[in-house]
Design an enzyme around this catalytic site. Sequence first.
Site, PDB file in Angstrom:
ATOM      1  N   LYS A  26       0.843  -1.198   0.000  1.00 50.88           N
ATOM      2  CA  LYS A  26       0.000   0.000   0.000  1.00 50.88           C
ATOM      3  C   LYS A  26       0.874   1.242   0.000  1.00 50.88           C
ATOM      4  O   LYS A  26       1.766   1.390   0.829  1.00 50.88           O
ATOM      5  CB  LYS A  26      -0.912   0.013   1.222  1.00 50.88           C
ATOM      6  CG  LYS A  26      -1.819   1.242   1.309  1.00 50.88           C
ATOM      7  CD  LYS A  26      -2.766   1.158   2.496  1.00 50.88           C
ATOM      8  CE  LYS A  26      -2.101   1.523   3.800  1.00 50.88           C
ATOM      9  NZ  LYS A  26      -1.781   2.992   3.887  1.00 50.88           N
ATOM     10  N   ASP A  31      -3.509   4.255  -1.807  1.00 50.92           N
ATOM     11  CA  ASP A  31      -4.388   4.658  -0.709  1.00 50.92           C
ATOM     12  C   ASP A  31      -4.335   6.175  -0.522  1.00 50.92           C
ATOM     13  O   ASP A  31      -3.720   6.678   0.418  1.00 50.92           O
ATOM     14  CB  ASP A  31      -3.949   3.931   0.569  1.00 50.92           C
ATOM     15  CG  ASP A  31      -4.769   4.319   1.782  1.00 50.92           C
ATOM     16  OD1 ASP A  31      -5.934   4.722   1.604  1.00 50.92           O
ATOM     17  OD2 ASP A  31      -4.242   4.216   2.909  1.00 50.92           O
ATOM     18  N   LEU A  32      -4.996   6.905  -1.427  1.00 49.97           N
ATOM     19  CA  LEU A  32      -5.011   8.366  -1.343  1.00 49.97           C
ATOM     20  C   LEU A  32      -6.371   8.914  -0.927  1.00 49.97           C
ATOM     21  O   LEU A  32      -6.520  10.112  -0.732  1.00 49.97           O
ATOM     22  CB  LEU A  32      -4.575   8.982  -2.678  1.00 49.97           C
ATOM     23  CG  LEU A  32      -3.160   8.614  -3.134  1.00 49.97           C
ATOM     24  CD1 LEU A  32      -2.803   9.360  -4.414  1.00 49.97           C
ATOM     25  CD2 LEU A  32      -2.131   8.895  -2.053  1.00 49.97           C
ATOM     26  N   LYS A  33      -7.358   8.054  -0.832  1.00 52.55           N
ATOM     27  CA  LYS A  33      -8.682   8.447  -0.321  1.00 52.55           C
ATOM     28  C   LYS A  33      -9.192   9.721  -1.001  1.00 52.55           C
ATOM     29  O   LYS A  33      -9.508  10.717  -0.357  1.00 52.55           O
ATOM     30  CB  LYS A  33      -8.635   8.642   1.197  1.00 52.55           C
ATOM     31  CG  LYS A  33      -8.175   7.418   1.982  1.00 52.55           C
ATOM     32  CD  LYS A  33      -8.177   7.709   3.477  1.00 52.55           C
ATOM     33  CE  LYS A  33      -7.700   6.520   4.285  1.00 52.55           C
ATOM     34  NZ  LYS A  33      -6.242   6.272   4.123  1.00 52.55           N
ATOM     35  N   ASP A  51     -13.439  14.834  -3.644  1.00 50.57           N
ATOM     36  CA  ASP A  51     -13.545  16.145  -4.282  1.00 50.57           C
ATOM     37  C   ASP A  51     -14.840  16.154  -5.081  1.00 50.57           C
ATOM     38  O   ASP A  51     -15.659  15.242  -4.956  1.00 50.57           O
ATOM     39  CB  ASP A  51     -12.317  16.388  -5.177  1.00 50.57           C
ATOM     40  CG  ASP A  51     -11.920  17.856  -5.265  1.00 50.57           C
ATOM     41  OD1 ASP A  51     -12.804  18.682  -5.588  1.00 50.57           O
ATOM     42  OD2 ASP A  51     -10.745  18.174  -5.020  1.00 50.57           O
ATOM     43  N   THR A  86     -10.574   4.086  10.876  1.00 48.90           N
ATOM     44  CA  THR A  86     -10.502   3.193  12.036  1.00 48.90           C
ATOM     45  C   THR A  86     -10.019   3.895  13.298  1.00 48.90           C
ATOM     46  O   THR A  86     -10.119   3.337  14.391  1.00 48.90           O
ATOM     47  CB  THR A  86      -9.585   1.987  11.753  1.00 48.90           C
ATOM     48  OG1 THR A  86      -8.288   2.456  11.390  1.00 48.90           O
ATOM     49  CG2 THR A  86     -10.154   1.122  10.649  1.00 48.90           C
ATOM     50  N   ARG A 142      -3.809  -6.029  13.833  1.00 51.51           N
ATOM     51  CA  ARG A 142      -2.663  -6.185  14.722  1.00 51.51           C
ATOM     52  C   ARG A 142      -2.532  -7.657  15.121  1.00 51.51           C
ATOM     53  O   ARG A 142      -3.401  -8.174  15.825  1.00 51.51           O
ATOM     54  CB  ARG A 142      -2.829  -5.320  15.978  1.00 51.51           C
ATOM     55  CG  ARG A 142      -2.800  -3.815  15.713  1.00 51.51           C
ATOM     56  CD  ARG A 142      -1.397  -3.371  15.338  1.00 51.51           C
ATOM     57  NE  ARG A 142      -1.309  -1.939  15.129  1.00 51.51           N
ATOM     58  CZ  ARG A 142      -1.468  -1.332  13.958  1.00 51.51           C
ATOM     59  NH1 ARG A 142      -1.762  -2.048  12.890  1.00 51.51           N
ATOM     60  NH2 ARG A 142      -1.326  -0.026  13.850  1.00 51.51           N
ATOM     61  N   GLY A 202       0.599  -2.636   8.888  1.00 52.10           N
ATOM     62  CA  GLY A 202       1.714  -1.708   8.773  1.00 52.10           C
ATOM     63  C   GLY A 202       2.823  -1.997   9.747  1.00 52.10           C
ATOM     64  O   GLY A 202       3.678  -2.848   9.526  1.00 52.10           O
ATOM     65  N   ARG A 203       2.787  -1.290  10.876  1.00 53.25           N
ATOM     66  CA  ARG A 203       3.901  -1.324  11.823  1.00 53.25           C
ATOM     67  C   ARG A 203       4.290  -2.712  12.342  1.00 53.25           C
ATOM     68  O   ARG A 203       5.486  -2.965  12.541  1.00 53.25           O
ATOM     69  CB  ARG A 203       3.606  -0.360  12.979  1.00 53.25           C
ATOM     70  CG  ARG A 203       3.831   1.089  12.573  1.00 53.25           C
ATOM     71  CD  ARG A 203       3.208   2.082  13.532  1.00 53.25           C
ATOM     72  NE  ARG A 203       1.782   2.252  13.273  1.00 53.25           N
ATOM     73  CZ  ARG A 203       1.062   3.262  13.745  1.00 53.25           C
ATOM     74  NH1 ARG A 203       1.629   4.182  14.507  1.00 53.25           N
ATOM     75  NH2 ARG A 203      -0.225   3.362  13.457  1.00 53.25           N
TER      76      ARG A 203
END
Length: 232
Positions: free
Chosen positions: A35, A62-64, A67, A122, A182, A211-212
């Site tokens: 991502k 993932d730029l969401k 507009d 989230t 997680r 991610g982390r």
Amino acid sequence: MSVCQTPIIVALDYPTRDAALKLADQLDPKLCRVKVGKELFTSCAAEIVGTLRDKGFEVFLDLKFHDIPNTTAMAVKAAAEMGVWMVNVHCSGGLRMMTACREVLEQRSGPKPLLIGVTVLTSMEREDLAGIGLDIEPQEQVLRLAALAQKAGLDGLVCSALEAQALKTAHPSLQLVTPGIRPAGSAQDDQRRILTPRQALDAGSDYLVIGRPISQAADPAKALADVVAEIA
């Protein structure tokens, strides 16, 4: 046919190209997609997408986007021309905006990315929604926005795993992309509505954004393999 054999999407949440590629080089495109979010894309632009694709990865951009309908649709079109596997827009942009994005992809003759709607972030809880004028539980707002996404013809939704079961029941055709994942024993960080990978899949999630727990692990390849084993 997809090269990736798992539902795992690893978030490359880094400020620089070198840092992102250092992690990507430790990962196997057969075991995960990647991502690219706002920080990395703003720093590197479209070049990072091409580089990751050259390494064999399918890319979730993932730029969401959010507009007016035409502007958002043109952004989605540009993402498709980069060859991304998935792109997302905010459902709160409304039905006309989402429909315009779906229509611009339908006009393409080549491969089309999955078009995914973002419901409620989230990190947001009821008090956060109240602060923007919505005095309701996050799940209620998620279901409202999901109905709009279904009507607009989107492929799926980004949602918390805690909403996945209700969304699969209400909209079984939508593919669910779940951040805030997680693995057991990981720190919660700034995500609030979270589950483990196994719990998320059992709840109805189709793709898991991690991610982390992988990117900050001492051995990212092993951390990824551990998640693959957990959901096998």
